[in-house]
Design a protein around this motif. Structure first.
Motif, PDB file in Angstrom:
ATOM      1  N   SER A   1       0.814  -1.224   0.000  1.00 55.90           N
ATOM      2  CA  SER A   1       0.000   0.000   0.000  1.00 55.90           C
ATOM      3  C   SER A   1       0.844   1.269   0.000  1.00 55.90           C
ATOM      4  N   CYS A   2       2.089   1.175   0.447  1.00 58.46           N
ATOM      5  CA  CYS A   2       2.948   2.364   0.534  1.00 58.46           C
ATOM      6  C   CYS A   2       4.027   2.410  -0.544  1.00 58.46           C
ATOM      7  N   ALA A   3       3.994   1.479  -1.465  1.00 57.39           N
ATOM      8  CA  ALA A   3       5.055   1.421  -2.474  1.00 57.39           C
ATOM      9  C   ALA A   3       5.086   2.671  -3.338  1.00 57.39           C
ATOM     10  N   GLY A   4       3.921   3.207  -3.667  1.00 52.12           N
ATOM     11  CA  GLY A   4       3.832   4.295  -4.624  1.00 52.12           C
ATOM     12  C   GLY A   4       4.540   5.573  -4.225  1.00 52.12           C
ATOM     13  N   ILE A   5       4.681   5.833  -2.927  1.00 50.30           N
ATOM     14  CA  ILE A   5       5.308   7.085  -2.498  1.00 50.30           C
ATOM     15  C   ILE A   5       6.797   7.131  -2.843  1.00 50.30           C
ATOM     16  N   TYR A   6       7.376   5.977  -3.156  1.00 47.57           N
ATOM     17  CA  TYR A   6       8.815   5.923  -3.471  1.00 47.57           C
ATOM     18  C   TYR A   6       9.095   5.992  -4.972  1.00 47.57           C
ATOM     19  N   PHE A   7       8.075   5.810  -5.804  1.00 49.17           N
ATOM     20  CA  PHE A   7       8.301   5.696  -7.245  1.00 49.17           C
ATOM     21  C   PHE A   7       9.008   6.929  -7.819  1.00 49.17           C
ATOM     22  N   THR A   8       8.485   8.107  -7.518  1.00 48.50           N
ATOM     23  CA  THR A   8       9.068   9.330  -8.078  1.00 48.50           C
ATOM     24  C   THR A   8      10.431   9.671  -7.472  1.00 48.50           C
ATOM     25  N   PRO A   9      10.578   9.706  -6.135  1.00 54.65           N
ATOM     26  CA  PRO A   9      11.879  10.105  -5.582  1.00 54.65           C
ATOM     27  C   PRO A   9      13.014   9.145  -5.916  1.00 54.65           C
TER      28      PRO A   9
ATOM     29  N   GLY B   1       5.971   7.818   5.710  1.00 56.44           N
ATOM     30  CA  GLY B   1       7.018   7.646   4.712  1.00 56.44           C
ATOM     31  C   GLY B   1       7.247   8.904   3.896  1.00 56.44           C
ATOM     32  N   THR B   2       6.164   9.603   3.553  1.00 59.97           N
ATOM     33  CA  THR B   2       6.289  10.841   2.794  1.00 59.97           C
ATOM     34  C   THR B   2       7.090  11.892   3.558  1.00 59.97           C
ATOM     35  N   ALA B   3       6.888  11.945   4.874  1.00 54.16           N
ATOM     36  CA  ALA B   3       7.627  12.912   5.697  1.00 54.16           C
ATOM     37  C   ALA B   3       9.122  12.622   5.671  1.00 54.16           C
ATOM     38  N   PHE B   4       9.496  11.364   5.755  1.00 51.56           N
ATOM     39  CA  PHE B   4      10.923  11.007   5.682  1.00 51.56           C
ATOM     40  C   PHE B   4      11.494  11.336   4.311  1.00 51.56           C
ATOM     41  N   ILE B   5      10.723  11.023   3.257  1.00 53.12           N
ATOM     42  CA  ILE B   5      11.185  11.274   1.899  1.00 53.12           C
ATOM     43  C   ILE B   5      11.416  12.770   1.668  1.00 53.12           C
ATOM     44  N   ALA B   6      10.529  13.591   2.213  1.00 52.38           N
ATOM     45  CA  ALA B   6      10.615  15.045   2.009  1.00 52.38           C
ATOM     46  C   ALA B   6      11.760  15.690   2.783  1.00 52.38           C
ATOM     47  N   ALA B   7      12.390  14.929   3.670  1.00 57.74           N
ATOM     48  CA  ALA B   7      13.437  15.503   4.521  1.00 57.74           C
ATOM     49  C   ALA B   7      14.717  15.830   3.756  1.00 57.74           C
ATOM     50  N   GLY B   8      14.907  15.251   2.577  1.00 55.18           N
ATOM     51  CA  GLY B   8      16.130  15.510   1.823  1.00 55.18           C
ATOM     52  C   GLY B   8      16.188  14.682   0.571  1.00 55.18           C
ATOM     53  N   PRO B   9      17.203  14.896  -0.280  1.00 53.40           N
ATOM     54  CA  PRO B   9      17.298  14.171  -1.551  1.00 53.40           C
ATOM     55  C   PRO B   9      17.446  12.664  -1.387  1.00 53.40           C
ATOM     56  N   GLU B  10      17.942  12.230  -0.227  1.00 54.04           N
ATOM     57  CA  GLU B  10      18.038  10.798   0.036  1.00 54.04           C
ATOM     58  C   GLU B  10      17.136  10.392   1.193  1.00 54.04           C
ATOM     59  N   GLY B  11      16.062  11.173   1.374  1.00 52.63           N
ATOM     60  CA  GLY B  11      15.112  10.847   2.429  1.00 52.63           C
ATOM     61  C   GLY B  11      14.443   9.504   2.229  1.00 52.63           C
TER      62      GLY B  11
END
Length: 429
Positions: free
Chosen positions: A36-44, A163-173
């Motif tokens: 269910s959470c896989a999609g948030i990683y596709f773009t970054p 997960g989105t919050a961690f991803i938004a923390a930086g280019p390698e979030g």
């Protein structure tokens, strides 16, 4: 708490409730975090490695392929060995793979991870809940299965923002996101699979939940529990089995329409910008529908499998009709997406309960693992298929028309399987 109340659930706590809690943990944590959470990683992640989304998301197709291959193996393992050991190994594979993904330096490594995640997730998402509830409960089976499976969506609601919050923390979030998700899987799920899960009530010296009431209703107060049903070998030679497998395939293909609902809204950007702005809300409405729908379908199935199937598919038909013919009305569009969530819920609730109703409990895990292969195959081909359809002229209209046809055919297949069930001899050995 008396031993009688523990064993029979008469006014007291039954260990089956802990089995349900374990089922919720399995669906809400590893299943939700992997699927269910896989999609948030596709773009970054694809942007970080400088590749197209299609090139990166190939790992998810490999994940689905691995699940399809793993299902019959998982069914045999769960039938022959201690279920807690099998499920614990699956959880460990998922958790450790997610942690490893936080350290990857090349896209091909994600392809290997997709295979591992498919191996670990297949028994967790398809087999764990139906098999455990089937073994531990003689009543409220549908309700408990629906309740547990609802948490795949609820887990997505909980963990996608994390997960989105961690991803938004930086280019390698995204690395931190995968790392935290992997740790959560191990820390929050393994205690349930190791210390709570048991293969069957006899492992705890108990009777299944509701067994005494069922026996009393049959005029035999204290018989040993008997699992009646059709053996896997015989079941897979019947037309009913192929009908259910086709049902599972088609209902999974239809479920994937959900992924294109945001794009459907965005297609109105030039004519109805207020509808295009609902692209995020329509996905949330559908997820809410599938979470609530799983519980309601479970309750209805406890009274009538045919009734549950009718409710889920008819809701989907009405939902598609509303989204297709009345897209200009925002409220109607969201109601349509919510109703479509009910047929989405059929994938992981109606399919296993239909299998149980037709073939009984005796060899359920082995039979359902084969049925699930058809569903997993549907997941492999569906996204590509619908992506091709919506790119055609009037593609979304074609998609909705085909969705309606698929739901009607699925309902007829389910009815056929239920009719054939009456002619199947169900035995204890």
């Amino acid at each position: 708490m008396s031993s009688g109340s523990v064993k029979d659930g008469k006014g007291g706590f039954h260990y089956a409730y802990l089995i349900v809690a374990a089922g919720i943990a399995i669906t809400c944590i590893p299943c939700a975090l992997v699927l269910s959470c896989a999609g948030i990683y596709f773009t970054p992640v694809s942007s970080y490695f400088g590749v197209s989304k299609a090139e990166f998301t190939l790992y998810f197709s490999l994940l689905n392929l691995a699940m399809m291959v793993m299902l019959p193996i998982g069914g045999k393992l769960m039938s022959r060995f201690d279920v807690r050991a099998v499920l614990s190994v699956c959880v460990a594979i998922d958790g450790l793979t997610l942690i490893a993904m936080s350290f990857f330096s090349a896209v091909w490594q994600f392809y290997l991870a997709g295979i591992l995640l498919g191996i670990g997730t297949a028994p967790l998402i398809y087999l764990a809940v139906p098999s455990l509830i089937n073994a531990w409960c003689k009543k409220k089976v549908g309700f408990f299965v629906g309740l547990c499976m609802a948490f795949t969506g609820i887990g997505g609601v909980i963990f996608n923002p994390v997960g989105t919050a961690f991803i938004a923390a930086g280019p390698e979030g995204w690395r931190t996101g995968y790392l935290v998700f992997g740790i959560i899987v191990l820390v929050a799920t393994l205690p349930f699979t190791i210390f709570v899960v048991r293969s069957k009530p006899a492992d705890k010296g108990l009777s299944p939940y509701g067994a005494q009431e069922a026996s009393a209703a049959e005029g035999a107060p204290n018989p040993a529990p008997v699992e009646l049903g059709v053996s896997a070998g015989k079941a897979m030679k019947t037309t009913a089995f192929f009908a259910i497998a086709a049902f599972g395939f088609l209902i999974t293909v239809n479920q994937t329409v959900y992924q294109f609902l945001p794009s459907y809204c965005q297609s109105f950007e030039g004519t109805l910008p207020q509808i295009a702005a609902l692209s995020g809300m329509i996905a949330s409405a559908c997820m809410a529908g599938q979470a609530i729908g799983k519980v309601i379908l479970g309750l209805v199935n406890d009274r009538s499998c045919k009734g549950g199937m009718a409710l889920g598919i008819c809701s989907g038909v009405v939902g598609v009709a509303l989204m297709w013919f009345l897209p200009a009305q925002a409220a109607v569009l969201l109601v349509g997406a919510f109703l479509f969530g009910f047929v989405y819920a059929c994938t992981t609730v109606q399919t296993p309960l239909l299998t149980r109703t037709v073939f009984g409990s005796r060899d359920y895990t082995n039979i359902y693992s084969r049925v699930s292969m058809a569903g997993a195959l549907g997941g492999v081909v569906a996204a590509t298929f619908w992506g091709w359809i919506v790119d055609l002229p009037n593609g979304f209209s074609i998609m909705f028309a085909m969705s309606l046809a698929i739901m009607v055919v699925s309902f007829l297949l389910g009815l056929f399987a239920l009719t054939r069930s009456k002619k199947l001899e169900k035995t204890a050995d």
